[in-house]
Design a protein around this motif. Structure first.
Motif, short mmCIF file in Angstrom:
data_model
loop_
_atom_site.label_atom_id
_atom_site.label_comp_id
_atom_site.label_asym_id
_atom_site.label_seq_id
_atom_site.Cartn_x
_atom_site.Cartn_y
_atom_site.Cartn_z
N TRP A 100 36.99 46.13 62.05
CA TRP A 100 36.49 46.34 63.41
C TRP A 100 35.91 47.74 63.57
CZ3 TRP A 100 39.60 48.16 68.07
CH2 TRP A 100 38.97 47.84 69.28
N ARG A 101 34.66 47.82 63.95
CA ARG A 101 34.06 49.10 64.33
C ARG A 101 34.26 50.17 63.25
NH1 ARG A 101 31.59 51.80 67.92
NH2 ARG A 101 31.44 51.06 70.02
N ASP A 126 29.67 46.24 65.32
CA ASP A 126 29.46 46.69 66.71
C ASP A 126 30.57 46.22 67.66
OD1 ASP A 126 28.91 44.04 66.85
OD2 ASP A 126 26.85 44.23 67.52
N GLY A 127 31.61 45.58 67.13
CA GLY A 127 32.75 45.23 67.97
C GLY A 127 32.57 44.00 68.84
N ARG A 128 31.50 43.24 68.62
CA ARG A 128 31.26 42.03 69.42
C ARG A 128 32.37 41.00 69.24
NH1 ARG A 128 25.84 40.81 70.89
NH2 ARG A 128 26.30 38.63 71.26
N ILE A 131 35.63 41.97 70.89
CA ILE A 131 35.68 41.67 72.32
C ILE A 131 35.95 40.19 72.54
CG2 ILE A 131 34.25 41.48 74.39
CD1 ILE A 131 33.11 44.19 73.74
N TYR A 136 41.85 45.21 71.85
CA TYR A 136 41.65 46.49 72.53
C TYR A 136 42.21 47.66 71.75
CZ TYR A 136 46.37 45.82 74.48
OH TYR A 136 47.72 45.62 74.64
N PHE B 58 35.52 54.02 72.63
CA PHE B 58 34.43 53.14 72.19
C PHE B 58 34.59 51.71 72.69
CE2 PHE B 58 37.15 52.88 68.32
CZ PHE B 58 37.33 51.50 68.29
N LEU B 59 35.86 51.35 73.02
CA LEU B 59 36.03 50.01 73.59
C LEU B 59 35.31 49.92 74.94
CD1 LEU B 59 37.37 47.21 73.42
CD2 LEU B 59 39.28 48.16 74.69
N ASP B 61 32.78 51.63 75.80
CA ASP B 61 31.37 51.62 75.47
C ASP B 61 30.90 50.22 75.10
OD1 ASP B 61 29.23 53.42 75.35
OD2 ASP B 61 29.22 53.31 73.15
N ASP B 62 31.72 49.54 74.27
CA ASP B 62 31.41 48.16 73.87
C ASP B 62 31.38 47.24 75.09
OD1 ASP B 62 31.37 49.07 71.33
OD2 ASP B 62 33.08 47.91 70.60
N LEU B 63 32.37 47.43 75.97
CA LEU B 63 32.44 46.56 77.14
C LEU B 63 31.26 46.78 78.06
CD1 LEU B 63 36.27 46.67 77.92
CD2 LEU B 63 34.97 44.71 77.10
N ARG B 65 28.34 47.75 77.12
CA ARG B 65 27.19 47.13 76.45
C ARG B 65 27.18 45.61 76.67
NH1 ARG B 65 28.29 47.34 70.67
NH2 ARG B 65 29.30 45.40 71.23
N GLU B 66 28.37 44.98 76.57
CA GLU B 66 28.45 43.53 76.78
C GLU B 66 28.07 43.18 78.22
OE1 GLU B 66 29.12 40.96 74.41
OE2 GLU B 66 28.48 42.75 73.35
#
Lengths: 179, 145
Positions: A100-101, A126-128, A131, A136, B58-59, B61-63, B65-66
């Motif tokens: 992850w990332r 990119d952590g998609r 998510i 988390y 960064f989480l 940041d990712d959220l 972006r989503e």
């Protein structure tokens, strides 16, 4: 009579609240996964070791599997890595990784240095996918049933203790029920 | 001297306005306004007392972006919140929906107020019905009416 009954009931309720609230094993930051008992999220990621191939849910369809979210920047991942390699050597259940990332070169280096417990690791740059899985904070470890549901989610480093306590009974129930 | 001092303070204070959100803004101001409202409502799960607007984890940041992606795909606010709750549970929203177990959160304050008020009224009624005792053990000098 009611004069005594009301304080007693209140006292009993408070004792219950405190017993639950002060449980030393309770992690205040732990969130229950909304996926518990539900189908695990779909994913398809390029393999860490071979970007031309992908790893996805289909790889463990019909079998019990452990999905472990890890990264080289994550201290807890280093902590649990020894146990994961032990677990992999026992051949109980295949372990799939979601890197992850992370940086690919560092992740590959980590597997060379510390050993590779994973059947395959997907590279989630990119952590998609993280998510989609409600991740988390690495490390997080999911137990996936034969029919693809999330049986358990473990937060933080996995250890023999939490494995025996939380994973082993679920695995025993699952293999017992479907045999 | 004073001028240097003031300049220094202004410079130091200005660190707090460094942008956290490095994502590209929407061209459409209406969309941007919706986006900014949503990110104020979403908890950063990694740093649990911050919204994803305030967090540089960064989480977060990712959220962000989503959420930008979902909005640019034409999703409604409700659909964006659904996306988050599906993955992270009700805890992801600072204002959890009124359903199931979170109903307790919404009702509890009112219920406590009602129960407390009821007890206060009862106790006061009882006391008011009591006869006034002249020979009580009140402090000397205290007015007893």
């Amino acid at each position: 009579m009611i004069r005594f009954a009301i304080p007693l009931v209140v006292l009993a309720l408070m004792i219950l609240v405190f017993i639950k609230g002060l449980d030393p094993e309770r992690d205040l930051n732990a969130l229950p996964s909304p996926f518990l008992g539900k189908p695990a999220p779909q994913f398809e990621l390029p393999k860490l070791k071979n970007p031309d191939e992908t790893v996805s849910n289909e790889h463990y369809e019909g079998e019990l599997a452990v999905v472990n979210v890890w990264a080289t920047w994550c201290v807890g991942c280093r902590q649990e890595h020894g146990f994961l390699t032990e677990l992999a050597a026992e051949n109980l259940v295949p372990i799939y990784g979601i890197n992850w990332r992370d940086r690919r070169d560092e992740a590959l280096n980590w597997l060379v240095q510390l050993g590779d417990p994973y059947v395959a690791s997907g590279y989630d740059e990119d952590g998609r996918v993280g998510i989609d899985w409600g991740v988390y904070g690495a490390p997080e470890t999911f137990l996936i049933s034969k029919d693809g549901r999330v049986l358990h989610k473990h937060l933080g480093p996995l250890s023999r203790y939490s494995w025996e306590k939380d994973f082993a009974p679920l695995i025993a129930a699952e293999t017992g029920a479907t045999q | 001297m004073t001028r240097i001092f003031i300049t220094a303070i202004i410079l130091l204070a200005s660190f707090s306005v460094l942008a956290i959100d490095t994502g590209e803004a929407f061209d459409d101001p209406e969309l941007q306004a919706r986006y900014e409202k949503i990110i104020e409502e979403v908890r950063c799960l990694k740093c649990q007392n911050q919204t994803i607007k305030d967090s540089s984890a960064f989480l977060a940041d990712d959220l962000r972006r989503e959420i930008r992606r979902l909005l640019s795909e034409g999703k409604t606010d409700a659909e964006v919140y659904d996306f988050l709750v599906e993955r992270y549970g009700d805890f992801a929203l600072y204002r959890p929906r009124m359903s199931g177990i979170t109903l307790l959160l919404w009702i509890a304050p009112g219920a406590f107020l009602l129960v407390g008020g009821f007890i206060v009224v009862r106790v006061l009624r009882k006391r008011m019905a009591m006869p006034i005792d002249i020979d009580d053990d009140s402090e000397p000098g205290q007015v007893t009416s």
